[in-house]
Design a protein around this motif. Structure first.
Motif, PDB file in Angstrom:
ATOM      1  N   ASP A 241       0.816  -1.214   0.000  1.00  0.00           N
ATOM      2  CA  ASP A 241       0.000   0.000   0.000  1.00  0.00           C
ATOM      3  C   ASP A 241       0.851   1.267   0.000  1.00  0.00           C
ATOM      4  OD1 ASP A 241       1.048  -0.447   2.487  1.00  0.00           O
ATOM      5  OD2 ASP A 241      -0.765   0.138   3.596  1.00  0.00           O
ATOM      6  N   ALA A 242       2.138   1.144  -0.336  1.00  0.00           N
ATOM      7  CA  ALA A 242       3.011   2.318  -0.326  1.00  0.00           C
ATOM      8  C   ALA A 242       2.547   3.327  -1.370  1.00  0.00           C
ATOM      9  CB  ALA A 242       4.452   1.903  -0.593  1.00  0.00           C
ATOM     10  N   VAL A 247       7.495   5.594  -2.525  1.00  0.00           N
ATOM     11  CA  VAL A 247       8.242   4.878  -3.570  1.00  0.00           C
ATOM     12  C   VAL A 247       9.202   5.828  -4.278  1.00  0.00           C
ATOM     13  CG1 VAL A 247       8.034   3.476  -5.650  1.00  0.00           C
ATOM     14  CG2 VAL A 247       6.330   3.263  -3.840  1.00  0.00           C
ATOM     15  N   LEU A 248       8.772   7.066  -4.507  1.00  0.00           N
ATOM     16  CA  LEU A 248       9.649   8.046  -5.138  1.00  0.00           C
ATOM     17  C   LEU A 248      10.877   8.301  -4.273  1.00  0.00           C
ATOM     18  CD1 LEU A 248      10.331  10.282  -7.188  1.00  0.00           C
ATOM     19  CD2 LEU A 248       8.861  11.828  -5.860  1.00  0.00           C
ATOM     20  N   ALA A 249      10.674   8.441  -2.963  1.00  0.00           N
ATOM     21  CA  ALA A 249      11.801   8.693  -2.058  1.00  0.00           C
ATOM     22  C   ALA A 249      12.794   7.542  -2.094  1.00  0.00           C
ATOM     23  CB  ALA A 249      11.291   8.911  -0.635  1.00  0.00           C
ATOM     24  N   SER A 292      15.863  17.581  -3.404  1.00  0.00           N
ATOM     25  CA  SER A 292      14.412  17.753  -3.266  1.00  0.00           C
ATOM     26  C   SER A 292      13.658  16.691  -4.066  1.00  0.00           C
ATOM     27  CB  SER A 292      14.004  19.150  -3.745  1.00  0.00           C
ATOM     28  OG  SER A 292      14.432  19.351  -5.086  1.00  0.00           O
ATOM     29  N   PRO A 293      12.410  16.362  -3.684  1.00  0.00           N
ATOM     30  CA  PRO A 293      11.642  15.339  -4.404  1.00  0.00           C
ATOM     31  C   PRO A 293      11.452  15.716  -5.872  1.00  0.00           C
ATOM     32  CG  PRO A 293      10.610  15.837  -2.306  1.00  0.00           C
ATOM     33  CD  PRO A 293      11.674  16.869  -2.510  1.00  0.00           C
ATOM     34  N   ALA A 294      11.609  14.741  -6.750  1.00  0.00           N
ATOM     35  CA  ALA A 294      11.465  14.948  -8.190  1.00  0.00           C
ATOM     36  C   ALA A 294      10.248  14.155  -8.665  1.00  0.00           C
ATOM     37  CB  ALA A 294      12.729  14.512  -8.933  1.00  0.00           C
ATOM     38  N   ARG A 295       9.081  14.772  -8.635  1.00  0.00           N
ATOM     39  CA  ARG A 295       7.850  14.070  -8.983  1.00  0.00           C
ATOM     40  C   ARG A 295       7.865  13.581 -10.428  1.00  0.00           C
ATOM     41  NH1 ARG A 295       3.872  14.353  -5.379  1.00  0.00           N
ATOM     42  NH2 ARG A 295       2.338  13.837  -6.993  1.00  0.00           N
ATOM     43  N   GLN A 296       8.579  14.283 -11.295  1.00  0.00           N
ATOM     44  CA  GLN A 296       8.627  13.872 -12.691  1.00  0.00           C
ATOM     45  C   GLN A 296       9.470  12.625 -12.908  1.00  0.00           C
ATOM     46  OE1 GLN A 296       9.969  16.479 -11.218  1.00  0.00           O
ATOM     47  NE2 GLN A 296      11.507  17.524 -12.472  1.00  0.00           N
ATOM     48  N   ALA A 297      10.136  12.145 -11.856  1.00  0.00           N
ATOM     49  CA  ALA A 297      10.973  10.950 -11.995  1.00  0.00           C
ATOM     50  C   ALA A 297      10.148   9.739 -12.397  1.00  0.00           C
ATOM     51  CB  ALA A 297      11.702  10.670 -10.687  1.00  0.00           C
ATOM     52  N   ALA A 325       8.664  -0.285  -9.436  1.00  0.00           N
ATOM     53  CA  ALA A 325       7.732   0.072  -8.360  1.00  0.00           C
ATOM     54  C   ALA A 325       7.258   1.516  -8.508  1.00  0.00           C
ATOM     55  CB  ALA A 325       8.401  -0.131  -7.007  1.00  0.00           C
ATOM     56  N   LEU A 326       8.171   2.400  -8.923  1.00  0.00           N
ATOM     57  CA  LEU A 326       7.803   3.801  -9.089  1.00  0.00           C
ATOM     58  C   LEU A 326       6.841   3.986 -10.254  1.00  0.00           C
ATOM     59  CD1 LEU A 326       8.159   6.761  -8.285  1.00  0.00           C
ATOM     60  CD2 LEU A 326      10.171   6.849  -9.774  1.00  0.00           C
ATOM     61  N   ARG A 327       7.108   3.321 -11.369  1.00  0.00           N
ATOM     62  CA  ARG A 327       6.233   3.443 -12.538  1.00  0.00           C
ATOM     63  C   ARG A 327       4.827   2.940 -12.233  1.00  0.00           C
ATOM     64  NH1 ARG A 327       7.952   6.092 -17.350  1.00  0.00           N
ATOM     65  NH2 ARG A 327       7.002   4.488 -18.660  1.00  0.00           N
TER      66      ARG A 327
END
Length: 341
Positions: A241-242, A247-249, A292-297, A325-327
């Motif tokens: 449920d992450a 997952v981005l981090a 910093s977090p990169a949401r576009q990753a 996992a990120l995708r």
């Protein structure tokens, strides 16, 4: 001398005959041991040589004798390796004269210094000097319940694994912090000698130690989690449920950890290694390596991600699991976003 196939105690015609028989048996029993020791000592030589290189490049005023200590130890390792290599060469059919030509020693010197008895003594003496290679502290070998939370995922660290990237990352992090080792050690509640040893790859730190060290260097512990897991031969399981942020981090932390292990090379140099058709993703790659977090990753292609991981000498399989996992949880770009970039 009479052979003894029945298992009874052999009888010898003289004391000289008994000594000769003992030497033959010793040579037969040592042949395989020399081969195994050559492999072990070769690994120790490589490890110690790396320590010499790292200790000579680290500005550690508190430990001026460390490069010398590692150099002396390397010299001893090489001497042991030469000894077992001589015996191994003889076992494989080399002549004393051939070995003399390679070592610039006389045959009599070689036979005296590298006899079976002498080399066997050297091998035995090594066992009293071990561990020659870094070992896991006893507290980490003992199994502990997962609730203890020693690892990043609340699990006990398993037995020894690869550690080079982790050691390099910790070493570079201390240098980037601008603080001497002693100051970092005091802030982290560690001894300077232990800090020096695990940043040189000579000791294997627990996650609690790594986290304290990273915080003392004003770093982000999340950047070291994947390196620590890789050094311990384990995976950081992603909860079913992450959410996207979690997952981005983890993906960004894994990439930043590899970047740190290579002393944070200029992103432009890394981008130049990308396939030509993916150079347009350079802005995303820069943001992935930023703090910093990169949401576009979540939209970064696997081809570009793999090329970046390889340029950073990372494990593509581990990064692929993070990328997948990120995708799976990344928000899809809207039609308006796709149309106007």
């Amino acid at each position: 001398m009479r052979k003894n196939p029945t298992g009874r105690r052999p009888k010898y015609c003289s004391a000289q005959c008994r000594s000769a028989a003992f030497r033959v048996r010793s040579a037969d029993s040592q042949e395989a041991d020399f081969s195994r020791e050559a492999e072990r000592i070769g690994q120790a030589v490589a490890t110690r040589a790396r320590m010499v290189a790292q200790s000579s490049s680290l500005p550690v005023p508190s430990w001026p004798l460390e490069p010398l200590r590692h150099s002396v130890a390397l010299k001893r390792e090489l001497e042991d390796f030469i000894a077992v290599s001589v015996r191994e060469a003889l076992d494989r059919g080399a002549r004393w004269q051939d070995i003399a030509a390679v070592t610039s020693m006389t045959v009599s010197q070689l036979q005296s210094q590298y006899s079976t008895v002498q080399v066997s003594k050297a091998v035995e003496a090594r066992r009293g000097r071990r561990p020659r290679q870094p070992v896991v502290p006893a507290a980490e070998v003992a199994p502990k319940p997962a609730a203890a939370g020693d690892g990043p995922d609340g699990q006990s660290p398993p037995r020894w694994g690869g550690r080079d990237a982790l050691a390099r990352a910790l070493s570079h992090l201390q240098r980037f912090s601008g603080q001497p080792v002693r100051a970092v050690a005091v802030q982290a509640g560690l001894s300077p000698s232990y800090v020096y040893r695990f940043t040189a790859g000579e000791r294997h730190p627990s996650w609690a130690t790594v986290r304290s060290f990273v915080l003392a260097c004003d770093g982000d512990p999340d950047d070291l989690v994947d390196l620590w897991n890789a050094a311990n031969g384990q995976e950081r399981q992603t909860p079913p449920d992450a959410g996207f942020e979690t997952v981005l981090a983890r993906f960004q932390g894994a990439m930043r950890g590899l970047h740190l292990a290579q002393a944070r090379p200029d992103p432009d140099i890394l981008i130049s290694a990308l396939p030509k058709g993916h150079r347009h993703e350079s802005a995303v790659i820069r943001s992935v390596l930023a703090p910093s977090p990169a949401r576009q990753a979540g939209q970064l292609s696997w081809e570009a991600t793999e090329a970046l991981a390889e340029a950073l000498h990372g494990d593509s399989d581990r990064i692929h699991r993070h990328w997948t996992a990120l995708r799976a949880v990344a928000p899809r770009p809207s039609i308006l976003t796709q149309a106007f970039g």
